[in-house]
Design an enzyme around this catalytic site. Structure first.
Site, PDB file in Angstrom:
ATOM      1  N   LYS A   1     -16.343 -16.270   1.043  1.00 52.97           N
ATOM      2  CA  LYS A   1     -15.594 -15.865   2.236  1.00 52.97           C
ATOM      3  C   LYS A   1     -16.211 -16.571   3.429  1.00 52.97           C
ATOM      4  CE  LYS A   1     -12.131 -13.123   3.114  1.00 52.97           C
ATOM      5  NZ  LYS A   1     -11.002 -12.772   2.241  1.00 52.97           N
TER       6      LYS A   1
ATOM      7  N   GLY B   1       4.921  -5.120   6.248  1.00 50.13           N
ATOM      8  CA  GLY B   1       4.622  -6.533   6.467  1.00 50.13           C
ATOM      9  C   GLY B   1       4.923  -7.342   5.215  1.00 50.13           C
ATOM     10  N   ASN B   2       4.270  -8.476   5.120  1.00 52.69           N
ATOM     11  CA  ASN B   2       4.537  -9.395   4.006  1.00 52.69           C
ATOM     12  C   ASN B   2       4.420  -8.710   2.644  1.00 52.69           C
ATOM     13  OD1 ASN B   2       2.712 -11.327   1.993  1.00 52.69           O
ATOM     14  ND2 ASN B   2       4.582 -12.285   2.734  1.00 52.69           N
TER      15      ASN B   2
ATOM     16  N   GLY C   1       3.183   0.572   5.772  1.00 58.51           N
ATOM     17  CA  GLY C   1       3.248  -0.848   6.119  1.00 58.51           C
ATOM     18  C   GLY C   1       4.622  -1.411   5.821  1.00 58.51           C
TER      19      GLY C   1
HETATM   20  P1  NAD Z   1       1.052  -7.880   7.666  1.00 56.61           P
HETATM   21  O1  NAD Z   1       0.287  -8.144   8.920  1.00 56.61           O
HETATM   22  O2  NAD Z   1       2.163  -8.786   7.271  1.00 56.61           O
HETATM   23  O3  NAD Z   1       1.676  -6.393   7.728  1.00 56.61           O
HETATM   24  C1  NAD Z   1       0.919  -5.276   8.065  1.00 56.61           C
HETATM   25  C2  NAD Z   1       1.877  -4.090   8.215  1.00 56.61           C
HETATM   26  O4  NAD Z   1       1.099  -2.927   8.445  1.00 56.61           O
HETATM   27  C3  NAD Z   1       2.846  -4.206   9.378  1.00 56.61           C
HETATM   28  O5  NAD Z   1       4.114  -3.719   8.992  1.00 56.61           O
HETATM   29  C4  NAD Z   1       2.239  -3.298  10.433  1.00 56.61           C
HETATM   30  O6  NAD Z   1       3.209  -2.756  11.327  1.00 56.61           O
HETATM   31  C5  NAD Z   1       1.673  -2.214   9.534  1.00 56.61           C
HETATM   32  N1  NAD Z   1       0.675  -1.368  10.177  1.00 56.61           N
HETATM   33  C6  NAD Z   1      -0.350  -1.722  10.980  1.00 56.61           C
HETATM   34  N2  NAD Z   1      -1.003  -0.627  11.391  1.00 56.61           N
HETATM   35  C7  NAD Z   1      -0.385   0.437  10.842  1.00 56.61           C
HETATM   36  C8  NAD Z   1      -0.592   1.850  10.882  1.00 56.61           C
HETATM   37  N3  NAD Z   1      -1.588   2.380  11.576  1.00 56.61           N
HETATM   38  N4  NAD Z   1       0.262   2.628  10.186  1.00 56.61           N
HETATM   39  C9  NAD Z   1       1.284   2.107   9.486  1.00 56.61           C
HETATM   40  N5  NAD Z   1       1.523   0.784   9.395  1.00 56.61           N
HETATM   41  C10 NAD Z   1       0.688  -0.020  10.072  1.00 56.61           C
HETATM   42  O7  NAD Z   1      -0.058  -7.782   6.528  1.00 56.61           O
HETATM   43  P2  NAD Z   1       0.096  -8.041   4.963  1.00 56.61           P
HETATM   44  O8  NAD Z   1      -0.130  -9.489   4.717  1.00 56.61           O
HETATM   45  O9  NAD Z   1       1.332  -7.388   4.484  1.00 56.61           O
HETATM   46  O10 NAD Z   1      -1.188  -7.292   4.401  1.00 56.61           O
HETATM   47  C11 NAD Z   1      -1.218  -5.878   4.221  1.00 56.61           C
HETATM   48  C12 NAD Z   1      -2.499  -5.495   3.481  1.00 56.61           C
HETATM   49  O11 NAD Z   1      -2.567  -6.196   2.245  1.00 56.61           O
HETATM   50  C13 NAD Z   1      -3.814  -5.816   4.196  1.00 56.61           C
HETATM   51  O12 NAD Z   1      -4.760  -4.833   3.841  1.00 56.61           O
HETATM   52  C14 NAD Z   1      -4.237  -7.134   3.571  1.00 56.61           C
HETATM   53  O13 NAD Z   1      -5.626  -7.336   3.655  1.00 56.61           O
HETATM   54  C15 NAD Z   1      -3.800  -6.902   2.151  1.00 56.61           C
HETATM   55  N6  NAD Z   1      -3.612  -8.128   1.377  1.00 56.61           N
HETATM   56  C16 NAD Z   1      -2.700  -9.068   1.761  1.00 56.61           C
HETATM   57  C17 NAD Z   1      -2.533 -10.211   1.008  1.00 56.61           C
HETATM   58  C18 NAD Z   1      -1.484 -11.225   1.359  1.00 56.61           C
HETATM   59  O14 NAD Z   1      -1.300 -12.166   0.579  1.00 56.61           O
HETATM   60  N7  NAD Z   1      -0.760 -11.076   2.449  1.00 56.61           N
HETATM   61  C19 NAD Z   1      -3.317 -10.431  -0.142  1.00 56.61           C
HETATM   62  C20 NAD Z   1      -4.240  -9.450  -0.525  1.00 56.61           C
HETATM   63  C21 NAD Z   1      -4.374  -8.317   0.254  1.00 56.61           C
END
Ligand code: NAD
Length: 428
Positions: free
Chosen positions: A107, A221-222, A219
């Site tokens: 990391k 997001g992605n 959540g």
């Molecule tokens: P993102 O930034 O696309 O989405 C995050 C979402 O969480 C958003 O909809 C945001 O509004 C919501 N959010 C933020 N604070 C909040 C709260 N207090 N209550 C409710 N919702 C809240 O992020 P992502 O890429 O979807 O990642 C989400 C999680 O998955 C993270 O923990 C990330 O570390 C983990 N993750 C992501 C990936 C990846 O490929 N994107 C891979 C492994 C792990």
């Protein structure tokens, strides 16, 4: 992750120690694996747009590379600490190991806030980070990727600097590149789909049909969006999603008893995964407080937002109907809450297994780059399904056979493979 005064690395070590005890690992292996192999601290002098020079602190930690080149993202964050980077590098080792891809864990990070830096300043930080580390990272050594506040543009600047220094093209040096510039099709879907590939297998194990189940998701997001897409395709009903509301600086949950409509919500959401509350109300969604995702009366909970969301103080809100938690986010459950979940007999798919689809697809990106031959999206997603399914089954079978909690079974498999690789190489 963790409750108050939490030190991520101390917690990663605590988790490791617990499994080392279960596996009865010899002292030399324990000493090797509870610390990173290498830890680089670098100073990056950067010429700012006003002509002054500012020195930024950067890190790269290679926890273990016995199973292959180490792999892990780079975060840009004003509060980045070496302890967090060390913990994340260790978790990357276990994540790559549990899905059985031939990579170790690492990391990186830079203490900076991209919000306050111009694009040119960010570019100079990226290039400076690579210049300081160019001899110690590379496609056969240690492969970076995007993470918190780093983008595919940052990855391209880093790649360009690395190739300039080494005088040749090395597209496999870094992952998370845009499609058409060495990126892989399917990466956008990979983490969310990966979560649901493991969820599908877990439901089989529990004797449940997806179409008879409902879910509540934190959540939007992605990860959440693609998890919902595939879960819906399997016939499942998502009753509630929650997300952060930038305007009100609080989280809200959006509920429809007969199931939310993904495309409808996507049409009223922004690129950060925030839903327009007023428009959602107009479309008949019940708007609830952000934390109500946890107490919803559903079969499946999917935390897909942040770490530290299921804690000792709220774990009791989980409804008696919940049978399964798929940890899409990293570290959503604190150790104290985890104990309660385990005692209640709720089936858990631990984070480093459930969300390993992202790193698995990054591995596919690296493989495609090294061959200079790119696969169609269906091929990428098909290979992803195979990897996630076999990883899940291996963990599940061990959990059943040895009567282990799923998180412990996943750790046992991951740590055992890395320990074995260290022994086989004659390191310990
Ligand atoms: P993102 O930034 O696309 O989405 C995050 C979402 O969480 C958003 O909809 C945001 O509004 C919501 N959010 C933020 N604070 C909040 C709260 N207090 N209550 C409710 N919702 C809240 O992020 P992502 O890429 O979807 O990642 C989400 C999680 O998955 C993270 O923990 C990330 O570390 C983990 N993750 C992501 C990936 C990846 O490929 N994107 C891979 C492994 C792990």
């Amino acid at each position: 992750m963790g409750e108050k005064n939490y030190n991520a690395f101390a917690m990663a070590q605590e988790q490791f120690d617990k499994i080392a005890e279960k596996l009865d690992l010899e002292t030399s292996v324990r000493e090797l694996l509870r610390e990173p192999l290498r830890e680089y601290h670098v100073s990056i002098p950067v010429e700012m747009d006003d002509g002054s020079v500012k020195v930024f602190k950067g890190f790269r930690v290679q926890h273990n590379d016995a199973r292959g080149p180490s792999k892990g993202g780079i975060r840009f964050h004003p509060l980045e600490t070496i302890n967090t980077v060390k913990a994340l590098s260790m978790w990357m080792t276990w994540k790559c190991s549990v899905v059985d891809i031939p990579l170790g864990g690492s990391k990186g990070g830079v203490i900076c806030d991209p919000h306050n830096l111009s694009p040119r300043e960010q570019e100079r930080i990226c290039r400076g980070w690579v210049r300081q580390l160019a001899k110690d990272i590379g496609p056969l050594v240690d492969v970076p990727a995007p993470d918190v506040m780093t983008t595919n543009q940052h990855m391209l600047w880093m790649l360009d600097e690395y190739e300039t220094i080494h005088g040749a093209k090395y597209p496999g040096f870094i992952t998370g590149k845009p499609v058409g510039m060495g990126g892989s099709l399917g990466r956008t879907e990979a983490t969310g789909y990966g979560v649901v590939f493991t969820l599908r297998e877990a439901l089989k194990g529990l004797g449940l049909r997806p179409e008879d189940t409902s879910a509540s998701i934190q959540g939007f997001g992605n990860v959440a969006q693609y998890a919902i897409r595939l879960y819906n395709q399997l016939g499942g009903t998502v009753k509630l999603v929650s997300c952060w509301d930038q305007q009100d600086q609080t989280a809200y949950a959006y509920k429809k008893e007969d199931g939310i409509d993904l495309d409808e919500l996507l049409s009223i959401s922004d690129r950060f995964g925030g839903i327009d509350r007023v428009k959602a109300e107009g479309k008949g969604y019940e708007v609830l407080s952000g934390d109500s995702w946890l107490s919803e009366d559903v079969d499946i909970l999917i935390p897909a937002a942040l770490e530290n969301q299921i804690r000792a103080d709220n774990v009791d809100k989980i409804s008696a109907r919940v049978k399964l938690i798929a940890e899409a986010a990293n570290g959503p459950t604190t150790p104290a809450a985890d104990t309660v979940i385990s005692e209640r007999g709720i089936f858990i798919i631990p984070d480093f297994l459930a969300n390993a689809g992202g790193v698995t697809c990054s591995y596919f990106e690296q493989v495609q780059c090294n061959m200079n031959y790119f696969w169609e999206k269906d091929e990428v997603l098909g290979k992803l399904d195979l990897k996630m399914t076999s990883a899940f089954r291996a963990v599940y079978e061990l959990a059943v056979k040895k009567k282990l909690y799923m998180r412990d079974a996943a750790y046992v498999i991951a740590i055992d493979r890395v320990a074995e690789a260290c022994r086989a190489r004659g390191w310990v």
